[in-house]
Design a protein around this motif. Sequence first.
Motif, mmCIF file in Angstrom:
data_model
loop_
_atom_site.group_PDB
_atom_site.id
_atom_site.type_symbol
_atom_site.label_atom_id
_atom_site.label_comp_id
_atom_site.label_asym_id
_atom_site.label_seq_id
_atom_site.Cartn_x
_atom_site.Cartn_y
_atom_site.Cartn_z
ATOM 1 N N VAL A 147 -20.167 2.464 -5.792
ATOM 2 C CA VAL A 147 -19.985 2.315 -4.249
ATOM 3 C C VAL A 147 -18.890 1.566 -3.901
ATOM 4 O O VAL A 147 -18.117 1.856 -3.043
ATOM 5 C CB VAL A 147 -21.333 2.234 -3.507
ATOM 6 C CG1 VAL A 147 -21.289 1.939 -2.186
ATOM 7 C CG2 VAL A 147 -22.545 3.587 -3.765
ATOM 8 N N GLU A 148 -19.216 0.312 -4.527
ATOM 9 C CA GLU A 148 -18.097 -0.932 -3.974
ATOM 10 C C GLU A 148 -16.795 -0.323 -4.460
ATOM 11 O O GLU A 148 -15.830 -0.699 -3.428
ATOM 12 C CB GLU A 148 -18.483 -2.032 -4.993
ATOM 13 C CG GLU A 148 -19.676 -2.839 -4.602
ATOM 14 C CD GLU A 148 -21.099 -1.784 -4.982
ATOM 15 O OE1 GLU A 148 -21.980 -2.096 -4.507
ATOM 16 O OE2 GLU A 148 -20.716 -1.098 -6.100
ATOM 17 N N GLU A 149 -16.492 0.293 -5.532
ATOM 18 C CA GLU A 149 -15.079 0.780 -5.793
ATOM 19 C C GLU A 149 -14.487 1.810 -4.681
ATOM 20 O O GLU A 149 -13.719 1.778 -4.440
ATOM 21 C CB GLU A 149 -15.232 1.235 -7.306
ATOM 22 C CG GLU A 149 -13.603 1.882 -7.625
ATOM 23 C CD GLU A 149 -12.472 0.800 -7.773
ATOM 24 O OE1 GLU A 149 -11.362 1.219 -7.795
ATOM 25 O OE2 GLU A 149 -13.000 -0.498 -7.524
ATOM 26 N N LEU A 150 -15.396 2.745 -4.491
ATOM 27 C CA LEU A 150 -14.948 3.874 -3.312
ATOM 28 C C LEU A 150 -14.899 2.908 -1.960
ATOM 29 O O LEU A 150 -13.722 3.595 -1.352
ATOM 30 C CB LEU A 150 -16.174 4.700 -3.378
ATOM 31 C CG LEU A 150 -16.326 5.921 -4.261
ATOM 32 C CD1 LEU A 150 -17.509 6.813 -4.088
ATOM 33 C CD2 LEU A 150 -15.086 6.456 -4.765
ATOM 34 N N MET A 151 -15.578 2.030 -1.823
ATOM 35 C CA MET A 151 -15.117 1.240 -0.817
ATOM 36 C C MET A 151 -13.804 0.598 -0.744
ATOM 37 O O MET A 151 -12.949 0.704 0.242
ATOM 38 C CB MET A 151 -16.367 -0.053 -0.263
ATOM 39 C CG MET A 151 -17.705 1.020 0.177
ATOM 40 S SD MET A 151 -18.989 -0.344 0.378
ATOM 41 C CE MET A 151 -18.494 -1.283 1.640
ATOM 42 N N PHE A 169 -5.538 5.115 6.530
ATOM 43 C CA PHE A 169 -5.566 6.655 6.461
ATOM 44 C C PHE A 169 -4.739 7.334 5.392
ATOM 45 O O PHE A 169 -3.905 6.816 4.753
ATOM 46 C CB PHE A 169 -5.352 7.104 8.124
ATOM 47 C CG PHE A 169 -4.174 7.062 8.296
ATOM 48 C CD1 PHE A 169 -2.866 7.716 8.181
ATOM 49 C CD2 PHE A 169 -3.630 5.710 9.203
ATOM 50 C CE1 PHE A 169 -1.549 7.185 8.667
ATOM 51 C CE2 PHE A 169 -2.358 5.426 9.368
ATOM 52 C CZ PHE A 169 -1.365 6.252 9.227
ATOM 53 N N ASN A 170 -4.905 8.618 5.419
ATOM 54 C CA ASN A 170 -4.235 9.399 4.352
ATOM 55 C C ASN A 170 -3.111 9.959 5.009
ATOM 56 O O ASN A 170 -3.225 10.474 6.026
ATOM 57 C CB ASN A 170 -4.967 10.456 3.605
ATOM 58 C CG ASN A 170 -6.186 9.945 3.132
ATOM 59 O OD1 ASN A 170 -6.149 8.887 2.636
ATOM 60 N ND2 ASN A 170 -7.136 10.659 2.845
ATOM 61 N N LEU A 171 -1.692 9.848 4.216
ATOM 62 C CA LEU A 171 -0.600 10.426 4.904
ATOM 63 C C LEU A 171 -0.203 11.362 3.807
ATOM 64 O O LEU A 171 0.423 11.053 2.784
ATOM 65 C CB LEU A 171 0.533 9.375 5.212
ATOM 66 C CG LEU A 171 1.746 9.726 5.888
ATOM 67 C CD1 LEU A 171 1.450 10.022 7.345
ATOM 68 C CD2 LEU A 171 2.695 8.577 5.868
ATOM 69 N N ASN A 203 -10.876 3.055 -0.214
ATOM 70 C CA ASN A 203 -10.714 3.697 1.058
ATOM 71 C C ASN A 203 -10.689 2.403 2.220
ATOM 72 O O ASN A 203 -10.675 3.125 3.290
ATOM 73 C CB ASN A 203 -11.768 4.534 1.261
ATOM 74 C CG ASN A 203 -11.699 5.628 0.170
ATOM 75 O OD1 ASN A 203 -11.098 6.810 0.568
ATOM 76 N ND2 ASN A 203 -12.603 5.926 -0.810
ATOM 77 N N GLY A 204 -10.758 1.202 1.802
ATOM 78 C CA GLY A 204 -10.668 0.190 2.797
ATOM 79 C C GLY A 204 -11.848 0.137 3.868
ATOM 80 O O GLY A 204 -11.764 0.075 5.014
ATOM 81 N N GLN A 214 -10.539 8.711 -0.920
ATOM 82 C CA GLN A 214 -9.776 8.738 -2.331
ATOM 83 C C GLN A 214 -10.891 8.462 -3.267
ATOM 84 O O GLN A 214 -11.791 7.602 -3.004
ATOM 85 C CB GLN A 214 -9.004 7.359 -2.137
ATOM 86 C CG GLN A 214 -7.776 7.729 -1.051
ATOM 87 C CD GLN A 214 -7.126 9.212 -1.195
ATOM 88 O OE1 GLN A 214 -6.702 9.607 -2.291
ATOM 89 N NE2 GLN A 214 -6.765 9.778 -0.106
ATOM 90 N N VAL A 215 -10.881 9.026 -4.458
ATOM 91 C CA VAL A 215 -11.693 9.158 -5.487
ATOM 92 C C VAL A 215 -10.982 9.084 -6.797
ATOM 93 O O VAL A 215 -9.602 9.634 -6.835
ATOM 94 C CB VAL A 215 -12.732 10.198 -5.518
ATOM 95 C CG1 VAL A 215 -13.659 10.294 -4.136
ATOM 96 C CG2 VAL A 215 -12.074 11.625 -5.280
ATOM 97 N N PRO A 216 -11.243 8.696 -7.991
ATOM 98 C CA PRO A 216 -10.799 8.997 -9.141
ATOM 99 C C PRO A 216 -10.229 10.151 -9.503
ATOM 100 O O PRO A 216 -11.231 11.245 -9.344
ATOM 101 C CB PRO A 216 -11.746 8.447 -10.209
ATOM 102 C CG PRO A 216 -12.407 7.408 -9.542
ATOM 103 C CD PRO A 216 -12.804 8.055 -7.953
ATOM 104 N N GLY A 217 -9.111 10.463 -10.004
ATOM 105 C CA GLY A 217 -8.635 11.754 -10.459
ATOM 106 C C GLY A 217 -7.089 12.192 -10.244
ATOM 107 O O GLY A 217 -6.802 13.094 -10.768
#
Length: 524
Positions: free
Chosen positions: A118-122, A275-277, A125-126, A140-143
């Motif tokens: 959870v900490e890495e996902l936070m 945000f995602n661009l 994604n800021g 954003q997730v690993p992949g």
Amino acid sequence: MSRAWRSSLHLRFGPALALVLWLAGCVRPGPNPPTFTTPNAATPGVVTDGGATSQPAADPSLPLQTQLGTPAPAYNGQPTPDPAHYETGAGGAATLGSHTVAVGETLGILAQRYGTTVEELMRLNGLTNPDLVQLGQALQVPGGEIQQVVSPDFKIIPDSELVYGPAARDFEARSFVSGLNGYLLRVSEEVEGQALDGPAILQLVADRHSVNPRLLLAVVEHRTGWVTQATPAATTADLGAGAIVTPGLYGQLSFAANLLNLGFYGRAEGGLRGFNLGDDTQVLFSAVINDGTAGVQRYLGAISGTTRDAWLEATGATGLYATYQRLFGNPFGYAVEPLLPAGVAAPPLVLPWAAGETWYFTGGPHGAWNTGSAWGALDFVPPGDQVGCIPSDAWVTAMTGGVISRSGHGAVVVDLDGDGYAGTGWAILYMHLETRDRATAGTQVQSGGRLGHPSCEGGFSNGTHLHIARSYNGRWISADGELPFVMSDWVSSGAGAEYDGYLTRGDQTREACVCREPINALTP
């Protein structure tokens, strides 16, 4: 997604818009600024260049507002960077992919799915709050490979030019647009059963979202040229929403205003850091820009058809900022700071219905208007057994005294300082009030005075109810923040998810519920 008795203001455009607010959009650059000709003395006030553009008879190097007779405020300085709001460590490529949040998914579930924490996902994604994820949000997730960049430090507008606050008190959008004779004057469409022209549509969107009409006019001009051009190249409203909303100026303007609010309030108090661009870039807001600039960057990054280069141009000195300056002068000449003075206190209120009646708390903190605004609203339903959009003879009453500054389209806005302008000091929005018996603008009301009957009027609602929200200096005030609602000693708080929350008085607690039960019943 909407539930019985709950306002669907946050779903004004349905799930598709909710999705787009989090997914990267694509923007095309706005049209080039129109070329003006020297005024013709034979037609004082307005001249026409081949029937395509018009301008007031004045020095064409001056802002159009000045040419129309209202001098733009002088500003010769340079906005200084904010003290860093946080640390940014973006840059370079990361092995990431994008995941769109589905119903019931949490960061914990996604961490298990993608073999991370959870900490890495936070961090990726800021996010500052592990519970602050919403249906349709792109994470954003690993992949896959994603480029992380920090947004430009260039400040576009002060915070007070994003909200409909003190700086816009004497500005009349219709008068400004009429002086330029642009195509916006000739736009007409039906909004919630009422025929409105372009200036009326723009004013309604500004009122509902509490977004500065000057900024909305700059957006319209930047994208379409409709403010200054009598016969623009295109007469189909396109402010960047693409095909996700009902075509028309109201839908497009609402899209723009909502994204402006999303960047502003999301960054200011919602833990939004970027945000995602497109599919390959994640933008992190510069730590030294103000929240108003973050709002503009967020909107420009969501416009359909963008590229990274186009977005950088639109957020720079020759982009939307230049359009604004051409219309109104330097935006920082209008700055009113701070919008929330130190020590400001929430006004004590009473519950908005008559003593002895039992109403029900059905919506905890959620969007004051649409998804992008602060979680500034609470919902209540009147007594009865029926559900849905049914007539009610129950009365919504004023929570404190003031003067009604606006009444119409389902809304009554009470200005607490009594000057008749909701953009200064405290104001309260009472939403979904039926036309029948609704109190009119200019009426002085006392605490407990009748305002109207709850209904489904205004925006979209799937059940008769009352939606209340507060603003200070035009800035929506969160119901789950440092200045909660205090109504008849009941204090509002949130539960970490939109619409969930509590009212607490001493050792008593009422929980928001889509029901009429003792757990959410309130009797003054």
